[in-house]
Design a protein around this motif. Structure first.
Motif, PDB file in Angstrom:
ATOM      1  N   PRO A  66       0.621  -1.405   0.027  1.00  0.00           N
ATOM      2  CA  PRO A  66      -0.006  -0.059   0.012  1.00  0.00           C
ATOM      3  C   PRO A  66       0.834   1.222   0.016  1.00  0.00           C
ATOM      4  N   ASP A  67       0.290   2.300  -0.571  1.00  0.00           N
ATOM      5  CA  ASP A  67       0.934   3.565  -0.474  1.00  0.00           C
ATOM      6  C   ASP A  67       1.245   3.919   0.687  1.00  0.00           C
ATOM      7  N   THR A  70       0.050   7.410   2.735  1.00  0.00           N
ATOM      8  CA  THR A  70      -1.626   7.316   3.058  1.00  0.00           C
ATOM      9  C   THR A  70      -1.997   6.348   4.173  1.00  0.00           C
ATOM     10  N   GLN A  71      -0.912   5.587   4.615  1.00  0.00           N
ATOM     11  CA  GLN A  71      -1.165   4.518   5.715  1.00  0.00           C
ATOM     12  C   GLN A  71      -1.720   5.271   6.856  1.00  0.00           C
ATOM     13  N   LEU A 243     -10.542  -3.157  -3.472  1.00  0.00           N
ATOM     14  CA  LEU A 243      -9.683  -1.931  -4.231  1.00  0.00           C
ATOM     15  C   LEU A 243     -10.220  -1.767  -5.564  1.00  0.00           C
ATOM     16  N   HIS A 320     -11.085   5.000   4.827  1.00  0.00           N
ATOM     17  CA  HIS A 320      -9.945   4.818   4.537  1.00  0.00           C
ATOM     18  C   HIS A 320      -9.979   3.903   3.117  1.00  0.00           C
ATOM     19  N   ARG A 323     -10.920   6.168   0.110  1.00  0.00           N
ATOM     20  CA  ARG A 323      -9.764   7.017  -0.414  1.00  0.00           C
ATOM     21  C   ARG A 323      -8.812   6.124  -1.040  1.00  0.00           C
ATOM     22  N   MET A 324      -8.542   4.908  -0.651  1.00  0.00           N
ATOM     23  CA  MET A 324      -7.680   4.062  -1.392  1.00  0.00           C
ATOM     24  C   MET A 324      -8.111   3.720  -2.622  1.00  0.00           C
ATOM     25  N   TYR A 328      -5.696   4.498  -5.943  1.00  0.00           N
ATOM     26  CA  TYR A 328      -5.168   3.564  -6.746  1.00  0.00           C
ATOM     27  C   TYR A 328      -5.675   3.676  -8.116  1.00  0.00           C
ATOM     28  N   SER A 406       1.303   0.452  -6.785  1.00  0.00           N
ATOM     29  CA  SER A 406       0.671   0.863  -5.259  1.00  0.00           C
ATOM     30  C   SER A 406       1.613   1.609  -4.644  1.00  0.00           C
TER      31      SER A 406
END
Length: 431
Positions: A66-67, A70-71, A243, A320, A323-324, A328, A406
């Protein structure tokens, strides 16, 4: 796309699955696998090849991570604080074999929200990530010499886990709709004629790793029918299914059968952070209970389970994930658009509708190893396609690469595309 809630459970495929597994429950607990066979590093990203020194800053398109920016650190920290403020030491001692029950209940509400009959905590076994879920299934149901059929290409880590239980892997090809059922039936016929015991079909029907493909609804129903008729368990890996970039994907195999004959694998790794190491098996309760005796790790972290429960019940998790999905989608579009000018004459690409990966089929004699090695000169890293094949045919490699968009920032993806373009030129012109 059909509404998952309107897919009838009494379809031919679902009815066949339910009837077959009601009649033949004999595989419950057939094996408690205590042996282990290592093949490769358990945490490697699967890049392979030489890594020459480069004067440019390194860029990795290697792992499905994951990015980094932005975690949800603050939200997780707050959730952890709320857990540790509670009286008693329940969060700091061993938990049960299945994991923290309130978290499993919350997961059932979210991840199994489209099931015809709403599952509860009894349908879940919490594990050490999706890899631990696959290992738990293999430990419980595979004996040495058994056969597992997989799509080809497929995730290299799962191949390692299956082989670690001394089972054989046999690959079946894919088309744009998913696993090829004509080839699947022919493969089953061949293996059964040779006296082989086929225990599992491992599939990634949604945002497949490495290809990014999503199996159509009809192909899912047909696969269910084949597996039920042939008495082979389906192990579906849904690591990336939340996702999606637009419309939700088709129902899971578990949703289509109400869990009959299907073991579903999921994880928080791809929607939050890989370092959490919290995944799960979702299956009917009797199958879950058959898996518990194969567990020898004293369970997972009650502290992390309670933290995730706090994170979910406050609504932070849903926000969250939304937003992901947007992030992505932007990253996939950015990388695909940036490499598009190099597509002719070097590769073909179908943009994914979710997940973390672009899969490039190379043209004009280019090989995945050749392009990967040429890219490493500029500090760009990604795996060759051969990493995702069972290896029965050395020529399977190979004319492909996987790019994970990602982890790096979107601006870095544009720079990665420029380096990749130079790598194509180098590989095509002998360096």
């Amino acid at each position: 796309m059909p509404d998952p809630l309107n897919v009838p459970l009494d379809s031919t495929a679902a009815t066949a699955a339910r009837e077959a597994w009601e009649r033949f429950p004999s595989m419950l607990g057939t094996s408690i696998a205590t042996r282990g066979m290592s093949a490769g590093n358990a945490t490697e990203w699967g890049l392979g090849g030489a890594v020459p020194q480069s004067t440019l800053p390194p860029i990795s398109l290697g792992g499905g991570i994951p990015d980094a920016e932005t975690q949800p650190r603050a939200e997780l920290l707050a959730a952890m604080g709320r857990v540790l403020e509670q009286p008693g030491d329940a969060a700091l001692v061993y938990g049960g074999a299945q994991g923290f029950e309130p978290l499993r209940d919350e997961m059932a509400q979210y991840f199994a929200r489209n099931h015809p009959g709403q599952p509860d905590a009894d349908w879940y076994l919490l594990t050490n990530g999706a890899a631990g879920a696959i290992e738990a299934i293999c430990a419980s149901f595979l004996d040495p010499g058994d056969v597992v059929i997989t799509e080809i290409p497929t995730f290299a880590g799962s191949l390692r886990t299956i082989r670690g239980k001394q089972a054989s892997v046999v690959g079946v090809g894919m088309d744009d709709e998913g696993i090829r059922l004509d080839e699947l039936e022919a493969t089953i016929d061949r293996l059964e004629a040779a006296g082989e015991q086929i225990k599992l079909i491992y599939t990634q029907p949604t945002f497949h790793n490495p290809t990014g493909l999503t199996m159509t609804l009809q192909r899912r129903l047909d696969l269910i029918e084949v597996a039920a008729r042939r008495q082979i368990l389906l192990m579906e890996d849904h690591a990336y299914s939340e996702l999606y970039f637009g419309e939700p994907p088709p129902p899971t195999l578990s949703e289509l059968t109400d869990g009959w004959g299907v073991l579903t694998v999921g994880t928080f790794s791809k929607v939050i952070a890989t370092g959490l190491r919290v995944g799960w098996v979702q299956a009917r309760p009797d199958w879950i209970q058959a898996m518990v005796p194969a567990r020898f790790d004293m369970g997972n972290s009650p502290l992390l389970h309670r933290m995730l429960h706090e994170y979910m019940v406050r609504g932070d998790f849903r926000e969250h994930v939304e937003r992901m999905r947007q992030l992505y989608a932007l990253k996939a579009k950015t990388l695909a658009g940036a490499i598009e000018p190099y597509g002719e004459p070097y590769f073909d690409l179908i943009e994914p509708s979710g997940g973390f990966f672009l899969w490039l089929k190379l043209r004009n004699g280019l090989t995945g190893d050749g392009v990967r090695d040429a890219a490493s000169v500029d500090g760009l890293n990604f795996p060759s396609g051969k990493r995702f094949y069972p290896g029965a045919d050395p020529g399977d490699d190979g004319e492909s690469i996987r790019l994970a968009y990602s982890w790096p920032p979107a601006t870095t993806l544009e720079e990665a595309a420029e380096r990749l373009g130079r790598a194509f030129h180098r590989a095509a012109n002998g360096g």
